[in-house]
Design a protein around this motif. Structure first.
Motif, mmCIF file in Angstrom:
data_model
loop_
_atom_site.group_PDB
_atom_site.id
_atom_site.type_symbol
_atom_site.label_atom_id
_atom_site.label_comp_id
_atom_site.label_asym_id
_atom_site.label_seq_id
_atom_site.Cartn_x
_atom_site.Cartn_y
_atom_site.Cartn_z
ATOM 1 N N PHE A 166 0.844 -1.196 0.000
ATOM 2 C CA PHE A 166 0.000 0.000 0.000
ATOM 3 C C PHE A 166 0.879 1.246 0.000
ATOM 4 O O PHE A 166 1.841 1.341 0.765
ATOM 5 N N PHE A 167 0.520 2.192 -0.857
ATOM 6 C CA PHE A 167 1.307 3.408 -1.007
ATOM 7 C C PHE A 167 0.406 4.588 -0.635
ATOM 8 O O PHE A 167 -0.515 4.930 -1.376
ATOM 9 N N ALA A 168 0.666 5.166 0.540
ATOM 10 C CA ALA A 168 -0.217 6.205 1.070
ATOM 11 C C ALA A 168 -0.400 7.400 0.121
ATOM 12 O O ALA A 168 -1.510 7.916 0.009
ATOM 13 N N PRO A 169 0.651 7.853 -0.581
ATOM 14 C CA PRO A 169 0.428 8.976 -1.499
ATOM 15 C C PRO A 169 -0.617 8.665 -2.568
ATOM 16 O O PRO A 169 -1.264 9.572 -3.078
ATOM 17 N N GLY A 170 -0.784 7.370 -2.913
ATOM 18 C CA GLY A 170 -1.814 6.993 -3.879
ATOM 19 C C GLY A 170 -3.199 7.280 -3.347
ATOM 20 O O GLY A 170 -4.069 7.788 -4.063
ATOM 21 N N ALA A 171 -3.423 6.979 -2.051
ATOM 22 C CA ALA A 171 -4.717 7.293 -1.439
ATOM 23 C C ALA A 171 -4.910 8.798 -1.402
ATOM 24 O O ALA A 171 -6.005 9.315 -1.636
ATOM 25 N N ASN A 172 -3.820 9.505 -1.132
ATOM 26 C CA ASN A 172 -3.872 10.959 -1.107
ATOM 27 C C ASN A 172 -4.266 11.524 -2.470
ATOM 28 O O ASN A 172 -5.026 12.481 -2.563
ATOM 29 N N THR A 173 -3.736 10.914 -3.527
ATOM 30 C CA THR A 173 -4.068 11.346 -4.880
ATOM 31 C C THR A 173 -5.570 11.265 -5.120
ATOM 32 O O THR A 173 -6.154 12.130 -5.774
ATOM 33 N N LEU A 174 -6.205 10.222 -4.546
ATOM 34 C CA LEU A 174 -7.637 10.045 -4.737
ATOM 35 C C LEU A 174 -8.464 10.866 -3.751
ATOM 36 O O LEU A 174 -9.684 10.796 -3.751
ATOM 37 N N PRO A 218 -4.890 9.935 4.497
ATOM 38 C CA PRO A 218 -4.241 8.740 5.044
ATOM 39 C C PRO A 218 -4.330 8.636 6.561
ATOM 40 O O PRO A 218 -4.224 7.552 7.109
ATOM 41 N N PRO A 256 -0.263 5.007 8.508
ATOM 42 C CA PRO A 256 0.465 5.488 7.335
ATOM 43 C C PRO A 256 0.539 7.014 7.325
ATOM 44 O O PRO A 256 -0.304 7.693 7.903
ATOM 45 N N VAL A 282 2.027 10.448 4.792
ATOM 46 C CA VAL A 282 2.641 10.919 3.563
ATOM 47 C C VAL A 282 3.765 11.870 3.935
ATOM 48 O O VAL A 282 3.581 12.770 4.735
ATOM 49 N N ALA A 306 6.317 7.695 1.624
ATOM 50 C CA ALA A 306 5.338 7.151 2.556
ATOM 51 C C ALA A 306 6.082 6.617 3.766
ATOM 52 O O ALA A 306 7.139 6.021 3.632
ATOM 53 N N ASP A 324 -1.242 15.806 5.721
ATOM 54 C CA ASP A 324 -1.775 14.968 4.670
ATOM 55 C C ASP A 324 -1.682 15.649 3.321
ATOM 56 O O ASP A 324 -1.899 15.058 2.293
ATOM 57 N N ARG A 340 -0.130 9.509 -7.980
ATOM 58 C CA ARG A 340 0.641 8.385 -7.454
ATOM 59 C C ARG A 340 -0.231 7.130 -7.430
ATOM 60 O O ARG A 340 -1.433 7.213 -7.224
ATOM 61 N N PRO A 341 0.380 5.957 -7.625
ATOM 62 C CA PRO A 341 -0.409 4.716 -7.624
ATOM 63 C C PRO A 341 -0.741 4.259 -6.209
ATOM 64 O O PRO A 341 -0.154 4.732 -5.243
ATOM 65 N N LEU A 342 -1.683 3.322 -6.105
ATOM 66 C CA LEU A 342 -2.054 2.782 -4.801
ATOM 67 C C LEU A 342 -1.139 1.640 -4.396
ATOM 68 O O LEU A 342 -1.033 1.298 -3.232
ATOM 69 N N ARG A 343 -0.501 1.012 -5.406
ATOM 70 C CA ARG A 343 0.384 -0.113 -5.107
ATOM 71 C C ARG A 343 1.797 0.256 -5.515
ATOM 72 O O ARG A 343 2.033 0.694 -6.637
ATOM 73 N N LEU A 344 2.726 0.106 -4.588
ATOM 74 C CA LEU A 344 4.119 0.409 -4.883
ATOM 75 C C LEU A 344 4.935 -0.862 -4.699
ATOM 76 O O LEU A 344 4.839 -1.519 -3.677
#
Lengths: 239, 515
Positions: free
Chosen positions: A92-100, A104, B392, B394, B404, B422, B429-433
């Motif tokens: 899980f990549f927190a910045p991705g959730a932030n993008t949406l 977080p 988590p 950012v 992250a 936040d 950015r993607p959700l999966r890294l």
């Protein structure tokens, strides 16, 4: 002697009663249900109620099912609901959730080492009244384990979002809502398009297909017109 | 590190560590000037430890903002923090307990912002080989702790207080013998009487600069003109009036033990005993109005084998049933000594129940949710281990690997939770890294080297749309210098991926998926 119409009506009412999600938590209904902003009327009219399990079936990484799931959760998270995310793969990549647009800090991230610990913590989280949404990726799930999770969600009054591979489509499911997500090539310059198929909605004749598009620029989902005409609102899972 | 205080005249420096001090930061300096001095220094090779950190730690609540997210090259190395007087007092209290090695009675001075430790050295100095060597030992102890302390020994508390401030130097402690008490005091400034600022100001206006001058005033007129305080402090300093030392005492540990003649038969018995012990501990704490924050359970077998389990809690808890459950979750999976005959429980950290943390998520207070959620987090952390239940965050860092961060819920404190930023204005950015990024073979086209095809997981993906490049570059002071061009691509099946072209090694990598 009851007439044929009366009999059908009685049976329909009983069927509806059986199919209605039983919320055992005693937790007050949320002012907002789980739903996508911009897709009012599609799938449910008032949003999916508390205590439901929702399955998101999609093929492989990058299909975008998690994006759709987070978009559905976004408003709840912004209203202070806590999202527990089971992240067994630690990707899980927190910045991705932030993008949406999901904050977080509303997320509790679980990264257990063992699979049975993962299932145990899912059940604990679903059962907890302090949690709003539980999100997870699960591939293998026996019918018994599935039923346990569904009961836990009912007791806790939580939404359980399960992201699963499309290959699990033929497996038995206790989910209240099953959605099949297929990414579609999009002709537009920006935006991302999916074909959504409702495999099951508890309490309704399912099998509806829609094409939706998410646009970064407008930050919202919308139904793409050519398929949208065929859709009808299903008022089933609403609380 | 610089501590600042927001007073009537804006934020000012309270104290700072050595490096900013060398740059000219002094207590009382306005924050803006301190930032100018210590903040915007471009890194020099001899700049010290501050430059080595991968992401510069930043003050959040001070209006200090991080630099552009692209590259932290120009970000200043100094960390600004708001001053926390309560933490100062707590630290001084801990020092007081630590100083009991020199004298049995140690207290913190009775003031709004205490800065002084008071040691009653009566009958102790001969153990250290005399008064002079006593003060030197004390001074050396603090010096070795990295603290700069001024030490003075005098017949009265007032005289020692004044001598420590005006006579002693950090490396030169002072001993005032009884016969010199009067002469020392009369030369000390009037402020050495421990009076309020207003009273000292009045004395100054009257032309009374030293204690000697104040002492010469007629005693009968003192209280009506200058208040009762002056008289009391004067008498205390000369030893004519008693002064009470409030002694710091460490609160006794909250403990409960069980010892049996026969070893325990099974785990169920152990849990039953824990239940008894927990209820004893909760009973002891209830009298204090406190809850358990950390519970340590020790079991010892007859053969000397020992085991220890620690239960940490997110919020202090007074419910015995919950504590027993948390212990049981650990005991179920732990290896026990064969023949447990001794069990002890210690509440090694407690906290007042009334003083709840602000709130778990730093938003509006929701006590019901936080209680339920706190219990869940305790349970999860107890079984999965604290490193598996995470919060988590950012981080404003350009390099995705560092963008992250996670921290265990049990270790993150409420203040950090609420100030966690936040708002990261990075790109999509993607959700999966994927960590580490997976090397892939890519075919590119055009002068800009846009990917058109790549192979991943034995499947060929034809790129139909792509966005990029997004250049990400980090500074030379990082261990590994990074220079990459990131592309967001849509492949023919509609899936979205995140690729980058490593410009230093000319390889392609898959770094994430837009799930």
């Amino acid at each position: 002697m009851a007439s044929r119409e009366q009999l059908i009506e009685t049976l329909t009412a009983r069927l509806r009663e059986i199919e209605r999600p039983r919320l055992r938590s005693g937790r007050g209904g949320s002012p907002i249900g789980l739903r996508w902003p911009g897709l009012a009327g599609w799938l449910t009219s008032r949003g999916i109620a508390r205590g439901c399990l929702i399955e998101w079936l999609a093929e492989g990484p990058g299909a975008g099912s998690a994006t759709l799931a987070w978009l559905a959760v976004r408003d709840l998270a912004r209203h202070g609901e806590v999202v527990v995310l089971l992240d067994s793969q630690k990707q899980f990549f927190a910045p991705g959730a932030n993008t949406l647009g999901v904050p977080p800090r509303q997320v509790v991230l679980l990264q257990p080492e063992r699979r049975d610990d993962g299932l145990w913590s899912l059940e604990q989280a679903l059962r907890c009244h302090g949690v709003g949404v539980v999100m997870c990726e699960v591939e293998k799930l026996s019918a018994k384990q599935f039923r346990r999770l569904q009961l836990a969600a009912e007791v806790g009054g939580t939404w359980g979002l399960m992201l699963r591979p499309a290959s699990t489509r033929r497996q038995p499911s206790w989910a209240d809502v099953r959605l099949l997500i297929e990414p579609q090539p999009s002709p537009a310059v920006s935006g991302r398009r999916w074909r959504l198929e409702i495999l099951r909605v508890r309490g309704a004749a399912a099998e509806d297909v829609a094409c939706v598009e998410f646009d970064d620029a407008t930050d919202g989902l919308r139904l793409v017109s050519e398929l949208a005409a065929a859709t009808t609102a299903i008022r089933a899972v609403g609380a | 590190m610089v501590f600042t205080n927001t007073g009537g005249r804006g934020a000012r420096v309270v104290t700072s560590s050595r490096w900013p001090e060398e740059q000219g930061v002094r207590p009382g300096l306005p924050l803006a000037e301190a930032q100018l001095l210590a903040g915007d220094h471009s890194p020099s090779p001899l700049g010290g430890e501050n430059f080595q950190s991968p992401s510069p730690p930043w003050g959040e609540g001070l209006g200090v903002r991080s630099g552009p997210s692209v590259c932290p090259q120009s970000t200043p190395p100094t960390h600004f923090e708001p001053h926390d007087p309560a933490a100062d007092v707590a630290a001084l209290r801990r020092l007081a307990l630590e100083s009991q090695q020199f004298a049995p009675l140690v207290g913190v001075e009775d003031a709004d912002a205490p800065q002084c430790l008071l040691l009653d050295a009566s009958g102790c100095t001969h153990l250290f080989g005399g008064e002079q060597s006593f003060v030197e030992t004390v001074a050396r102890h603090f010096r070795e702790r990295g603290l700069s302390a001024r030490v003075a020994l005098a017949p009265t508390i007032g005289a020692a207080w004044g001598a420590a401030r005006w006579v002693a130097r950090p490396r030169a402690p002072v001993v005032v013998p009884l016969e010199h008490l009067a002469s020392l005091l009369s030369h000390l400034p009037a402020a050495a009487l421990r009076l309020s600022e207003a009273t000292v100001e009045t004395l100054r206006e009257l032309g009374l600069h030293s204690i000697g001058q104040v002492k010469q005033l007629p005693r009968s007129g003192l209280p009506s003109r200058l208040g009762h305080d002056v008289m009391r402090r004067l008498d205390q300093a000369f030893g004519d009036a008693p002064e009470v030392l409030t002694v710091e005492r460490a609160s006794p540990p909250i403990e409960a033990t069980w010892a049996g003649e026969e070893p325990l038969a099974d785990r169920a018995m152990l849990v039953a005993i824990c239940r008894q012990l927990v209820s004893q501990i909760v009973g002891q704490l209830a009298a204090r109005g406190e809850g358990v924050q950390r519970l340590v359970c020790r079991a010892a077998g007859a053969a000397g084998r020992r085991a220890e389990w620690v239960v940490n809690l997110v919020i202090p808890c007074e419910a015995a049933a919950h504590l027993v459950e948390l212990l049981r979750l650990q005991l179920e999976r732990a290896a026990l000594p064969d023949d447990v005959s001794h069990v002890s429980l210690t509440a090694s950290a407690t906290a007042p129940l009334g003083l709840r943390q602000r709130d778990l998520f730093g938003d509006e207070v929701n006590p019901d949710r936080d209680r339920e959620l706190g219990a869940l987090l305790n349970r999860l952390s107890s079984r999965l281990g604290p490193r598996a239940v995470l919060r988590p965050r950012v981080v404003p860092d350009a390099q995705p690997e560092f963008a992250a961060a996670v921290e265990p819920w049990l270790e993150s404190d409420a203040a950090a939770r609420s100030t966690a930023a936040d708002g990261f204005a990075g790109g999509t950015r993607p959700l999966r890294l994927l960590t580490p990024p997976e090397a892939i073979s890519v075919r590119v086209a055009g002068p800009e080297a846009v990917p058109v095809r790549f192979c991943w997981q034995r499947r060929e993906h034809r790129v139909v749309r792509s966005w990029g490049p997004e250049r990400i570059e980090t500074g030379w002071w990082r261990d590994a210098h990074v220079r990459r061009d990131y592309f967001r691509v849509e492949v023919h099946s509609g899936h979205w991926f995140w690729l980058f072209h490593c410009l230093t090694e000319h390889d392609w990598f898959l770094h994430g998926a837009f799930d």
